[in-house]
Design a protein around this motif. Sequence first.
Motif, PDB file in Angstrom:
ATOM      1  N   VAL A  21      67.957   9.019  70.376  1.00  0.00           N
ATOM      2  CA  VAL A  21      68.359   8.280  69.477  1.00  0.00           C
ATOM      3  C   VAL A  21      67.050   7.611  68.881  1.00  0.00           C
ATOM      4  O   VAL A  21      67.045   7.164  68.010  1.00  0.00           O
ATOM      5  CB  VAL A  21      69.355   6.942  70.197  1.00  0.00           C
ATOM      6  N   GLY A  22      66.302   7.551  69.712  1.00  0.00           N
ATOM      7  CA  GLY A  22      64.353   7.115  69.474  1.00  0.00           C
ATOM      8  C   GLY A  22      63.984   7.951  68.054  1.00  0.00           C
ATOM      9  O   GLY A  22      63.827   8.055  67.546  1.00  0.00           O
ATOM     10  N   GLN A  23      64.023   9.237  68.617  1.00  0.00           N
ATOM     11  CA  GLN A  23      63.667  10.487  68.192  1.00  0.00           C
ATOM     12  C   GLN A  23      64.050  10.528  66.680  1.00  0.00           C
ATOM     13  O   GLN A  23      63.592  11.121  66.065  1.00  0.00           O
ATOM     14  CB  GLN A  23      63.394  11.349  68.596  1.00  0.00           C
ATOM     15  N   LEU A  24      65.515  10.320  66.551  1.00  0.00           N
ATOM     16  CA  LEU A  24      66.433  10.941  65.113  1.00  0.00           C
ATOM     17  C   LEU A  24      66.386   9.622  64.604  1.00  0.00           C
ATOM     18  O   LEU A  24      65.453   9.138  63.187  1.00  0.00           O
ATOM     19  CB  LEU A  24      67.832  11.015  65.788  1.00  0.00           C
ATOM     20  N   THR A  25      66.445   7.542  64.839  1.00  0.00           N
ATOM     21  CA  THR A  25      66.489   6.766  64.015  1.00  0.00           C
ATOM     22  C   THR A  25      63.935   7.100  63.603  1.00  0.00           C
ATOM     23  O   THR A  25      64.101   6.674  62.670  1.00  0.00           O
ATOM     24  CB  THR A  25      66.418   5.389  64.660  1.00  0.00           C
ATOM     25  N   ASP A  26      63.124   7.807  64.844  1.00  0.00           N
ATOM     26  CA  ASP A  26      61.828   7.637  63.861  1.00  0.00           C
ATOM     27  C   ASP A  26      61.768   8.531  63.122  1.00  0.00           C
ATOM     28  O   ASP A  26      61.169   8.509  62.387  1.00  0.00           O
ATOM     29  CB  ASP A  26      61.313   7.945  65.216  1.00  0.00           C
ATOM     30  N   THR A  27      62.128   9.454  62.806  1.00  0.00           N
ATOM     31  CA  THR A  27      62.376  11.046  62.154  1.00  0.00           C
ATOM     32  C   THR A  27      63.164  10.151  60.484  1.00  0.00           C
ATOM     33  O   THR A  27      63.187  10.840  59.215  1.00  0.00           O
ATOM     34  CB  THR A  27      63.195  11.971  62.731  1.00  0.00           C
ATOM     35  N   VAL A  28      64.006   9.729  60.777  1.00  0.00           N
ATOM     36  CA  VAL A  28      64.828   9.208  59.522  1.00  0.00           C
ATOM     37  C   VAL A  28      63.624   8.202  58.902  1.00  0.00           C
ATOM     38  O   VAL A  28      64.015   7.956  57.764  1.00  0.00           O
ATOM     39  CB  VAL A  28      66.546   8.109  59.683  1.00  0.00           C
ATOM     40  N   GLU A  29      63.041   7.358  59.961  1.00  0.00           N
ATOM     41  CA  GLU A  29      62.397   6.315  59.353  1.00  0.00           C
ATOM     42  C   GLU A  29      61.130   6.849  58.582  1.00  0.00           C
ATOM     43  O   GLU A  29      60.189   6.860  57.225  1.00  0.00           O
ATOM     44  CB  GLU A  29      61.596   5.265  60.580  1.00  0.00           C
ATOM     45  N   GLY A  65      74.414   3.257  60.508  1.00  0.00           N
ATOM     46  CA  GLY A  65      73.496   1.651  60.109  1.00  0.00           C
ATOM     47  C   GLY A  65      72.337   1.283  59.897  1.00  0.00           C
ATOM     48  O   GLY A  65      71.612   0.245  59.776  1.00  0.00           O
ATOM     49  N   PHE A  66      71.905   1.968  60.902  1.00  0.00           N
ATOM     50  CA  PHE A  66      70.152   2.495  61.128  1.00  0.00           C
ATOM     51  C   PHE A  66      70.229   2.243  59.804  1.00  0.00           C
ATOM     52  O   PHE A  66      68.784   1.474  59.161  1.00  0.00           O
ATOM     53  CB  PHE A  66      69.612   2.860  62.131  1.00  0.00           C
ATOM     54  N   ALA A  67      70.642   3.089  58.661  1.00  0.00           N
ATOM     55  CA  ALA A  67      69.141   3.363  57.784  1.00  0.00           C
ATOM     56  C   ALA A  67      69.608   2.124  56.532  1.00  0.00           C
ATOM     57  O   ALA A  67      69.378   1.807  55.958  1.00  0.00           O
ATOM     58  CB  ALA A  67      70.075   4.426  56.538  1.00  0.00           C
ATOM     59  N   ALA A  68      71.451   2.007  56.665  1.00  0.00           N
ATOM     60  CA  ALA A  68      71.518   0.814  55.754  1.00  0.00           C
ATOM     61  C   ALA A  68      71.471  -0.919  56.567  1.00  0.00           C
ATOM     62  O   ALA A  68      70.326  -1.530  55.493  1.00  0.00           O
ATOM     63  CB  ALA A  68      72.845   0.418  55.868  1.00  0.00           C
ATOM     64  N   GLN A  69      70.577  -1.137  57.249  1.00  0.00           N
ATOM     65  CA  GLN A  69      69.036  -1.797  58.374  1.00  0.00           C
ATOM     66  C   GLN A  69      68.583  -2.156  57.576  1.00  0.00           C
ATOM     67  O   GLN A  69      67.757  -3.478  57.538  1.00  0.00           O
ATOM     68  CB  GLN A  69      70.472  -1.878  59.644  1.00  0.00           C
ATOM     69  N   GLN A  70      68.011  -0.872  57.724  1.00  0.00           N
ATOM     70  CA  GLN A  70      66.604  -0.582  56.938  1.00  0.00           C
ATOM     71  C   GLN A  70      66.235  -1.291  55.593  1.00  0.00           C
ATOM     72  O   GLN A  70      65.293  -1.678  55.517  1.00  0.00           O
ATOM     73  CB  GLN A  70      65.954   0.424  57.670  1.00  0.00           C
ATOM     74  N   ALA A  71      66.955  -0.173  55.312  1.00  0.00           N
ATOM     75  CA  ALA A  71      67.148  -0.550  53.297  1.00  0.00           C
ATOM     76  C   ALA A  71      67.132  -1.885  53.165  1.00  0.00           C
ATOM     77  O   ALA A  71      66.318  -2.155  51.905  1.00  0.00           O
ATOM     78  CB  ALA A  71      68.378   0.243  52.891  1.00  0.00           C
ATOM     79  N   ILE A  72      68.031  -2.664  53.498  1.00  0.00           N
ATOM     80  CA  ILE A  72      68.899  -3.691  53.334  1.00  0.00           C
ATOM     81  C   ILE A  72      67.918  -5.416  53.873  1.00  0.00           C
ATOM     82  O   ILE A  72      67.506  -5.967  53.096  1.00  0.00           O
ATOM     83  CB  ILE A  72      69.878  -4.526  53.304  1.00  0.00           C
ATOM     84  N   LEU A  73      67.468  -4.831  55.194  1.00  0.00           N
ATOM     85  CA  LEU A  73      66.892  -5.683  55.674  1.00  0.00           C
ATOM     86  C   LEU A  73      65.402  -6.128  55.631  1.00  0.00           C
ATOM     87  O   LEU A  73      64.803  -6.779  55.766  1.00  0.00           O
ATOM     88  CB  LEU A  73      67.159  -6.433  56.737  1.00  0.00           C
TER      89      LEU A  73
END
Length: 205
Positions: free
Chosen positions: A90-98, A172-180
């Motif tokens: 999960v950390g790798q996936l979210t880090d890659t998205v970021e 949800g991570f993508a949405a939260q990062q984009a909005i907040l």
Amino acid sequence: MPRVTDAYLAARRNQVLDAVRACVDRDGLQGATMEGIIGLSGLSTGTVYKYIRSKEEGVEAAMAGALDGLTAELFPLLTADPLPAPAVVVGQLTDTVEKFARHEKYSLLRVAMHGWSAALSSPALLDRTAPPYRSFRDLLRDAAVTWQAGGELRPDADPDDVAASLLSLLMGFAAQQAILGDTSAAQQSRGFAALLAGGSAAGAV
């Protein structure tokens, strides 16, 4: 006259699609126009129209292209052998998205929010973007099966349920990062580890 290479054509197409993304990020889907896209591209009107015939076609290609690119980046993380623990992945996936979403001219995460909204009222865009999400969810299911076999998940866990939840977490991570803009890949990994039944955040990155 020098021959126009495939690499040159691909670079020009990417330049046009980047202009579409930048225009959508700046003006929103409703406010984006071909004039705005042309201006941001730095190319001539004729060149832009060579690659996209309308704003709608450009938006579809820009959204789908970004999604395909991100999927290609995420694929190796879910097919690694051995597959790391769930919280690490999960950390790798979210880090890659970021990292993938970073661009000097636009926020790809904000563009994605516009794309999700547009897909609800555009059958063509939905038909183009939904299959990659389904394929990625299948990869998450395969990962869940692997974790289950290795004792990382409860024996009675349904891999389809796990895959659906993980996809929701990533979107949800993508949405939260984009909005907040105040979350991080590391935070997602730690939080996920804490939620695992009987788990700890020790495996988080």
